[in-house]
Design an enzyme around this catalytic site. Structure first.
Site, short mmCIF file in Angstrom:
data_model
loop_
_atom_site.label_atom_id
_atom_site.label_comp_id
_atom_site.label_asym_id
_atom_site.label_seq_id
_atom_site.Cartn_x
_atom_site.Cartn_y
_atom_site.Cartn_z
CD GLU A 197 -22.65 21.15 16.68
OE1 GLU A 197 -21.87 22.29 15.67
OE2 GLU A 197 -22.11 20.69 17.63
CD GLU A 214 -20.56 16.96 18.17
OE1 GLU A 214 -19.51 17.79 18.62
OE2 GLU A 214 -20.43 16.84 17.06
#
Ligand code: BG6
Length: 485
Positions: free
Chosen positions: A179, A377
């Protein structure tokens, strides 16, 4: 059978976690202290603190995780029972280089991952590995200022090279920084610390420091891509982007422009890593703000030569924004510019639930970057109840996954998205990254442990375990919500 669409052969159904959120064993095998080891427990609405070293009397949930470090042989057997084809985790940098700036790696740490990967491979589960998932050596934060320092490029690439060489025959899919675009919310100290080990002072211009750190990360990531290809041309190295599409609240042109700028700002990280150059608007933006970053021509050449093989991404929610009165630049400040979307529900932690946003995000990324995607995810953080007979009836989670997987399948089948796989987040309960809680549970496997680390640590199968097993067995075709245990 009901309503699903069969995925391409070799589609990687799996599960995702990160080392610091499940391993525990924070001082075992000569492991060093990472940034996650100095983050205290928070809760819903109460931020985690980052202490100056490990302090007596504070609670540090990542020290125990869910004890995977000791329990992995049994856990991996359960993953195999579920039918997983891949297991996404990270390599804790501090197990391999306890301080981060050593020349020689720590053999005990390397051996732990060798053994764990072997266990996975024995069950035909391929490890999918993130190199830096919120677990920078704390020494690098204190000694070098984290990613504000150019030296981090060499430390990271040394770590990456050691891992690529050691696991070149065991791991095909890698990701460099988890991320990486999370830190766009630069007013919130957590993403800055977790992603980049940045401690801010009053003298710092936070955005400028963040953009500098991200630049060094781009260079380090591009070098890692090239290194990996040299070591084993079969290895695939991806970026990892937090995809939260930003919608305009209304059809007012100013709101549309604001949302467009928000998308540009949140995802320029993806532009740089997938396309190999900074977007035009970003250069203008930096000039307008008067930022003077250390970006060399050699860096830009490296970035161009090291574009990623695929785009890994997380998807939990969409965001919504609107323009302020009289705005002209439409600069997006994530901390202050998000508004609630009245058309979608929210989790107990306030995350907007929007399955169509997943399909939208996949289309948006493919049209822009033209790279294979990997959903690494996706998931639903919720309160679960362990019944007296040790069952957990998480129909809310099944319903979340049903809707999201269906949108994913439509994106592949109808929109032509090239998708490598799907690994739901925290498919075994673990420590929440943002709150440090255990009770914000994402798992399909329940772990009997509370927020303070008390409990038997026994693993129990939730209803979603049986449901996902069936989805995998049918390669995505059977999404029926009935469960057979
Ligand atoms: C992503 C991270 O932000 O979301 C994970 O990559 C994290 O590390 C996950 O755990 C869910 O967030 P949280 O804060 O609910 O644990």
């Amino acid at each position: 059978m009901s309503e699903g669409i069969e995925m391409p052969k070799d589609f990687l159904w799996g599960g995702a976690v990160a080392a610091h959120q499940l391993e525990g064993g924070w001082q075992e095998g000569k492991k060093g202290v990472s940034i996650a080891d100095v983050m205290t427990a928070g809760s819903n609405g109460v931020a985690r603190k980052v202490t100056d070293g490990v302090k007596d009397g504070e609670i540090y949930p990542n020290h125990w995780g869910n004890d995977f470090y000791h329990m992995y042989p049994e856990d991996i057997k359960l993953f195999a029972e579920m039918g997983l084809k891949c297991f996404r985790t990270s390599i804790a940098w501090t197990r391999i280089f306890p301080n981060g700036d050593e020349e020689e790696p720590n053999e005990a740490g390397l051996k732990f991952y060798d053994d764990m990967f072997d266990k996975c491979l024995k069950y035909n589960i391929q490890p999918v590995i993130t190199l830096s998932h919120f677990e920078i050596p704390y020494h690098l934060v204190k000694e070098y200022g984290g990613w504000r320092n150019r030296k981090m490029i060499d430390f990271f690439d040394h770590f990456a090279e050691v891992c690529f060489r050691r696991y070149k025959d065991k791991v095909k899919y890698w990701m460099t920084f988890n991320e990486i675009n999370n830190q766009i919310d630069f007013r919130d100290p957590h993403p800055l610390l977790q992603d980049s080990g940045l401690e801010m002072t009053d003298e710092d211009n936070w955005e400028e420091v963040m953009l500098q750190a991200a630049h060094y990360e781009f260079v380090a990531s591009a070098k890692a891509v090239q290194l990996a290809h040299k070591i084993n041309p079969e290895m695939q190295v991806g970026s990892m982007i937090a995809m939260c599409p930003v919608y305009p609240l209304t059809s007012k042109p100013q709101d549309i422009m604001k949302a467009e700028r928000a998308m540009q700002y949140r995802y320029f990280y993806g532009d740089v890593q997938a396309l190999g150059f900074y977007p035009e608007w970003m250069e203008k933006y930096r000039d307008r703000k008067g930022y003077d970053l250390d970006i060399t021509n050699a860096d830009l050449a490296t970035i161009k030569a090291g574009t990623v093989d695929y785009v890994g991404f997380s998807y939990y929610m969409s965001f919504t924004t609107k323009a302020h009165d009289g705005e002209t630049h439409f600069d997006f400040d994530e901390h202050n510019d998000l508004v609630s979307n009245p058309t979608v529900p929210k989790t107990d932690w306030g995350w907007q639930i929007d399955s169509v946003g997943l399909r939208y995000g996949m289309n948006w990324m493919t049209t822009r970057w033209h790279k294979p995607l990997f959903i690494v995810e996706n998931g639903f953080g919720a309160h679960d109840k362990l019944e007296a007979d040790k069952t957990i009836h998480d129909d809310y989670r099944i319903s979340y996954f049903h809707d999201h997987i269906l949108e994913m399948e439509k994106a592949v089948k109808e929109d032509g998205i090239d998708l490598i796989g799907y690994t739901p987040w925290g498919f075994i309960d673990l420590i929440s990254a943002s709150t440090g809680e255990m009770k914000k549970r994402y798992g399909m496997i329940y772990v009997d442990q509370d927020d303070e680390g008390n409990g038997s640590k026994n693993r129990y199968k939730k209803d979603s375990f049986y449901w996902f097993k069936k989805v995998i067995e049918s390669n995505g075709k059977d999404l029926g919500t009935d469960i057979q245990k």
